[in-house]
Design a protein around this motif. Structure first.
Motif, mmCIF file in Angstrom:
data_model
loop_
_atom_site.group_PDB
_atom_site.id
_atom_site.type_symbol
_atom_site.label_atom_id
_atom_site.label_comp_id
_atom_site.label_asym_id
_atom_site.label_seq_id
_atom_site.Cartn_x
_atom_site.Cartn_y
_atom_site.Cartn_z
ATOM 1 N N THR A 129 0.806 -1.234 -0.130
ATOM 2 C CA THR A 129 0.073 -0.108 0.027
ATOM 3 C C THR A 129 0.739 1.251 -0.055
ATOM 4 O OG1 THR A 129 -1.856 -1.122 1.106
ATOM 5 C CG2 THR A 129 -1.737 1.277 1.377
ATOM 6 N N GLN B 241 -8.057 0.136 -0.563
ATOM 7 C CA GLN B 241 -8.300 -1.164 0.249
ATOM 8 C C GLN B 241 -9.497 -1.118 1.127
ATOM 9 O OE1 GLN B 241 -4.684 -1.874 2.381
ATOM 10 N NE2 GLN B 241 -5.378 -4.029 2.736
ATOM 11 N N ASP C 112 -5.912 -1.177 -4.610
ATOM 12 C CA ASP C 112 -5.339 -1.904 -3.683
ATOM 13 C C ASP C 112 -6.322 -2.770 -3.133
ATOM 14 O OD1 ASP C 112 -3.919 -2.384 -1.252
ATOM 15 O OD2 ASP C 112 -3.914 -0.372 -0.252
HETATM 16 MG MG LIG Z 1 -1.963 -2.754 2.239
#
Ligand SMILES: [Mg+2]
Ligand SMILES: Nc1ncnc2c1ncn2[C@@H]1O[C@H](COP(=O)(O)OP(=O)(O)OP(=O)(O)O)[C@@H](O)[C@H]1O
Length: 269
Positions: free
Chosen positions: A43, A84, A162
């Protein structure tokens, strides 16, 4: 094209590095998958590409732009980002979520409305049914579709994703991944996608970049990494899907022979 040259990131003034000396290149229109375990720096690497995180050192280019010298807002107009864990704004409708960036860009109202319908069609959510729903009134897969639509709203040529399928069940995940890959190819998007799922990486990537503990171990086409792994870590990682498939096959064979389950796996976990 996206290029990272010797990119590092420390959050504590250089005592520990979350990302260390990463160099890689994503050719125009290709999908690179960043693959690695939890906490290895995926990330952080992704967020440095659109300046959500500033690198400690190194250079990043997106197209002909030096990212460090480009205004972040200006930069992000050309870069879609899928967060994410989906990350839709819960208090906004589907249409309002998709309209966030076009509104920031002060597009005229009719253009925004038309774009919302166009994008909902693209991600197979009929606008008349879904426009005014809130994220909580959607399934996880539908929310992720809206996340894609939102990332595509301003017509970016680059997409950062992500773990876009991380929260989804395996069937929804497979279907949505296929659809995303078709959209990515059709629109010619240059994309970086983060995952910790080796099978997903092998199925979707033009290039896979394997990370471990902040370092890039190897970048290559899926068959390169499988055929010529740079080290034992990459070799073990790439062998995971095959190892699982072999175990499933052994289980199926044992089941067909009426053997108890433990013998098929050798009694090991
Ligand atoms: Mg991550
Ligand atoms: N803002 C921050 N401040 C301090 N440390 C951070 C920050 N963001 C990330 N880190 C640390 O950097 C390392 C890499 O984090 P990162 O989020 O990039 O991992 P990841 O590979 O995406 O993991 P996951 O698969 O669990 O999402 C971790 O040790 C994390 O604790």
């Amino acid at each position: 094209m996206i290029v990272l040259e010797g990119v590092s990131k420390s959050f504590d003034g250089g005592r520990r590095f979350s990302v260390q000396d990463v160099s890689l290149r994503v050719p125009e229109g290709r999908l690179l998958v960043l693959l690695g375990g939890s906490g290895c720096g995926k990330t952080t690497t992704l967020k440095m590409i659109n300046r959500l995180i500033e690198p400690t050192s190194g250079r990043i280019r997106v197209g002909d732009r030096d990212v460090g010298k480009t205004d972040p807002v200006e930069l992000r107009r050309g870069i879609g980002y899928v967060f994410q864990g989906i990350g839709l704004f819960p208090h906004m409708s589907v249409a309002e979520n998709i309209a966030v960036v076009p509104r920031l860009l002060r597009w005229p109202r009719e253009r925004i409305e038309a774009r919302i319908d166009e994008l909902l069609d693209l991600v197979s959510l009929p606008p008349d049914q879904y426009r005014s729903r809130r994220p909580a009134q959607l399934s996880g897969g539908q929310q992720q579709r809206v996340g894609f639509a939102r990332a595509l709203a301003a017509g970016p040529s680059v997409m950062l994703l992500d773990e876009p399928f991380g929260a989804l069940d395996p069937i929804t995940r497979d279907g949505l991944r296929e659809e995303f890959m078709q959209i990515q190819r059709r629109l010619g998007l240059t994309a970086v996608m983060v995952t910790h799922d080796v099978t997903e990486a092998l199925l979707s990537a033009d290039l896979i970049a394997v990370m471990n503990a902040g370092r890039l171990l190897q970048v290559g086409a899926p068959h390169d990494l499988m055929g010529n792994p740079a080290d034992d870590f990459v070799a073990a990682l790439m062998a995971t899907p095959k190892r699982q498939a072999d175990r499933l096959e052994a289980l199926a064979a044992a089941h067909a022979n009426g053997e108890p389950r433990a013998s098929a796996t050798g009694g090991q976990q």
